[in-house]
Scaffold this active site. Structure first.
Site, short mmCIF file in Angstrom:
data_model
loop_
_atom_site.label_atom_id
_atom_site.label_comp_id
_atom_site.label_asym_id
_atom_site.label_seq_id
_atom_site.Cartn_x
_atom_site.Cartn_y
_atom_site.Cartn_z
N GLU A 19 0.79 -1.07 -0.01
CA GLU A 19 -0.11 -0.09 -0.13
C GLU A 19 0.85 1.22 -0.10
OE1 GLU A 19 -3.99 -0.43 2.47
OE2 GLU A 19 -2.31 -1.13 3.66
N LYS A 70 -11.60 4.89 2.00
CA LYS A 70 -10.46 4.08 1.43
C LYS A 70 -11.10 2.68 0.55
CE LYS A 70 -6.25 1.86 2.68
NZ LYS A 70 -5.31 1.21 3.71
#
Length: 123
Positions: A25, A102
């Protein structure tokens, strides 16, 4: 607190950032979606019809994008708190609500979104 409170809302601000717990990420990044609502008194701006008398939401968007695209953090809670600090940097803002979405979080199940919402004020 002011005797009169209005709101300015900016919704759906999309920014590529590098936040997350996992190394990939932080290496690859992903899209974050930001919603903010500011509580403030807009009467002066309404009377003057002058952008200088209110929060310029274009400048606010620029500052939020800079924060999301900047130094990575692990948690959405941390990012949301930093964004609240951006909102409260303008002394006219009494309080704010910040939601960080997200939608591409690394969850191994079908889902639409994950988000964290916080509220912060000067007091």
């Amino acid at each position: 607190m002011a005797d009169h409170t209005d709101q300015i809302t900016l919704s759906g601000l999309r920014v590529h950032g590098y936040h997350g717990v996992y190394d990939r990420e932080r290496a690859d990044g992903q899209e974050f979606i930001i919603d903010v609502t500011l509580d403030l008194d807009t009467r002066k701006a309404a009377l003057s019809d002058n952008i200088q008398d209110t929060v310029h939401y274009g400048n606010l968007a620029d500052a939020l994008v800079t924060e999301v695209a900047g130094a990575p953090v692990r948690l959405l809670e941390t990012l949301a708190d930093r964004l609240a600090g951006v909102c409260l940097a303008d002394p006219r803002v009494i309080s704010c609500v910040v939601t960080v979405h997200k939608p591409f979080a690394p969850i191994p199940h079908n889902f639409t979104d994950v988000s964290v919402t916080i509220e912060r004020s000067r007091e």
